[in-house]
Write a protein that holds these residues in place. Structure first.
Motif, short mmCIF file in Angstrom:
data_model
loop_
_atom_site.label_atom_id
_atom_site.label_comp_id
_atom_site.label_asym_id
_atom_site.label_seq_id
_atom_site.Cartn_x
_atom_site.Cartn_y
_atom_site.Cartn_z
N GLY A 343 -6.66 -19.62 2.65
CA GLY A 343 -6.79 -18.50 2.06
C GLY A 343 -6.91 -17.20 3.04
O GLY A 343 -6.60 -16.28 2.73
N ASN A 344 -7.62 -17.46 4.11
CA ASN A 344 -7.75 -16.04 5.04
C ASN A 344 -6.45 -15.92 5.42
O ASN A 344 -6.43 -14.71 5.82
CB ASN A 344 -8.76 -16.71 6.29
N ASN A 349 -2.18 -11.95 5.64
CA ASN A 349 -0.90 -11.72 5.77
C ASN A 349 -0.41 -10.50 4.72
O ASN A 349 0.44 -9.69 4.95
CB ASN A 349 0.00 -12.90 5.37
N SER A 350 -1.31 -10.64 3.63
CA SER A 350 -1.06 -9.69 2.63
C SER A 350 -1.62 -8.18 2.93
O SER A 350 -1.08 -7.08 3.08
CB SER A 350 -1.76 -9.78 1.35
N LYS A 355 -0.24 -2.68 5.28
CA LYS A 355 -0.39 -1.83 6.34
C LYS A 355 0.94 -1.47 6.62
O LYS A 355 1.11 -0.26 7.07
CB LYS A 355 -1.16 -2.36 7.59
N GLU A 356 1.94 -2.21 6.87
CA GLU A 356 3.47 -2.14 7.27
C GLU A 356 4.10 -1.08 6.25
O GLU A 356 4.63 -0.30 6.58
CB GLU A 356 4.09 -3.41 7.30
N ILE A 357 3.72 -1.45 4.78
CA ILE A 357 4.39 -0.27 3.80
C ILE A 357 3.79 0.95 4.06
O ILE A 357 4.57 1.91 3.66
CB ILE A 357 4.00 -1.22 2.53
N GLU A 358 2.39 1.07 4.41
CA GLU A 358 1.88 2.21 4.57
C GLU A 358 2.41 3.07 5.58
O GLU A 358 2.63 4.33 5.43
CB GLU A 358 0.24 1.97 4.75
#
Length: 451
Positions: A343-344, A349-350, A355-358
């Motif tokens: 889960g972590n 990863n998400s 943050k990369e999209i931002e």
């Protein structure tokens, strides 16, 4: 006719005095007038703006949290005294019970507690460092945006002040024209309709002065708010010349991928902090937790010796003996849930992907800002050139119209029309120069340069 003329002059004089007193009273009510320059605006905004102060304090908080995170490896010391009292039954180490027990213990000593969560200590501190850098650049980015607002507010004030002075000058000219036309009407050289038109034009310009005064006060208030100065103060521009700035003649709209925008640098550090934090649940699972407790003390029982005066129980030093204790553990935590569901890792990863999209969105935004600022500059160069020509021609036309009016060879409405052409030309020129200068600063900010 003469009496009527002088009554008219007296009424007009009273109106002018009332108008001047109204404007003067507004300045007196303001209590204080401060002359401001662009350099002073940038200096005060950078130091006293409340929004900037807020982000600076948030940066101080981030630094404090980093300092706190660095404390993970430093053990706690403790010293003092502890007492223990037992009455009733007690289980001995060999499994036997002792009844009717009365036991009192005293501990006097010095100890050390050490807890090293290497997983959180190593990766957590590194992530905090990255977050601290990110906050520093975010603070700088917000400061640049506030500075740009200060620049825009300053040039709005310059325009408002120059427009106000222009209207006031035209009101004075219009009053002179009214006087001249009235004399000519009284002498039978002109029609009364012409003096009526002249008076109407004067009233129109007087209303425009009031509107310009309102615009000036609004521009002053907006700049005062950015500068964090008492709103009862009135700001005036010290330098009344509005000239186009020249920062860089090589203007292009290409986006430099190595852009020094603090927003981009902040996002890079934020992304790095997430990647480090993710390692806590990857490689960090291999790191143990070390616990260590050590103390040295005097320990033993004490007898109840009752003082007859204050009835205080005193320990018997002869019953205390030195003792040393050492407890330690080196433990590995194995979160089975992480191996089953992961889960972590999925969570981080998400977060990293978001943050990369931002970051990509910020690059698009910066590219757009550079393109718009570049267009405004290139377009402004042409506007200034055209507006300057129009201003020079309209000023010359106005001067010639006034000269003919003085000679009585020009119709009043010709002067009024010339005044309107001149006003519009001046407004066009001021708008063009102010927008061009604003665009110069906007381009510097968009490129990541300091102002």
């Amino acid at each position: 006719m003469i009496t009527k003329y002088y009554l008219y002059k007296l009424s007009r004089l009273s109106l002018v005095i009332f108008f001047v007193m109204s404007i003067s009273f507004s300045f007196v009510k303001a209590q204080e007038t401060i002359a401001i320059t662009l350099e002073k605006v940038l200096e005060i905004v950078g130091a006293d703006n409340l929004t900037i102060k807020t982000y600076q304090e948030q940066q101080e908080l981030a630094m404090a949290e980093l300092s706190k995170a660095k404390e993970w490896w430093i053990p706690d010391l403790y010293a003092g005294a502890k007492s223990h009292h037992l009455s009733g039954a007690s289980l001995n180490s060999n499994g036997k019970y002792f009844l009717d027990v009365s036991k009192d213990n005293l501990w006097l000593g010095l100890g050390l507690d050490l807890n090293w969560d290497m997983q959180e200590g190593l990766y957590g501190v590194s992530a905090k460092k990255m977050s601290n850098h990110a906050n520093a650049y975010l603070t700088e980015a917000k400061k640049n945006q506030i500075l740009l607002k200060g620049v825009n507010a300053y040039y709005d004030l310059v325009k408002a002040q120059l427009n106000l002075k222009s209207y006031q000058k035209l009101v004075s000219q219009a009053n002179i024209i009214v006087d001249q036309v009235q004399i000519q009407v009284d002498a039978g050289l002109r029609y009364e309709s012409e003096v009526l038109l002249a008076k109407s034009n004067t009233n129109h310009l007087t209303i425009e002065v009031l509107k310009a005064k309102n615009d000036f006060n609004l521009a002053s208030s907006e700049l005062l708010q950015l500068l964090n100065i008492n709103l009862t103060t009135i700001l005036v521009v010290a330098d009344e010349q509005l000239l186009p700035l020249e920062f860089d003649k090589n203007i292009n709209s290409e986006l430099d991928l190595n852009n020094d925008r603090p927003e981009l640098i902040s996002l890079k550090y934020q992304l790095e902090a997430l990647k480090i934090k993710k390692k806590t649940y990857g490689k960090g699972l291999l790191l143990p937790t070390l616990n260590l407790n050590a103390n040295t003390s005097y320990f033993g029982s004490f007898n109840d010796v009752v003082d007859p005066v204050d009835a205080i129980a005193y320990p018997n030093p002869d019953q205390l003996y030195p003792t040393n204790v050492l407890n330690g553990s080196l433990m590995w935590k194995v979160p089975l849930g992480s191996f089953v569901y992961n889960g972590n890792n999925k969570k981080y990863n998400s977060l990293i992907k978001l943050k990369e999209i931002e970051t990509e969105q910020e690059l698009v935004k910066i590219s757009q800002e550079i393109t718009i600022a570049t267009f405004r500059i290139n377009n402004g160069i042409q506007q200034i050139e055209i507006a300057k020509q129009s201003l020079d021609m309209s000023l010359e036309g106005l001067n010639q119209s006034i000269a003919r009016q003085n000679l009585g060879t020009a119709k009043p409405f010709e002067v009024f029309q010339a005044q309107q052409f001149f006003l519009q030309s001046q407004i066009d020129y001021l708008d063009a120069v102010a927008d061009y200068n604003k665009a110069q600063f906007a381009l510097k900010i968009a490129r990541g340069e300091r102002i």
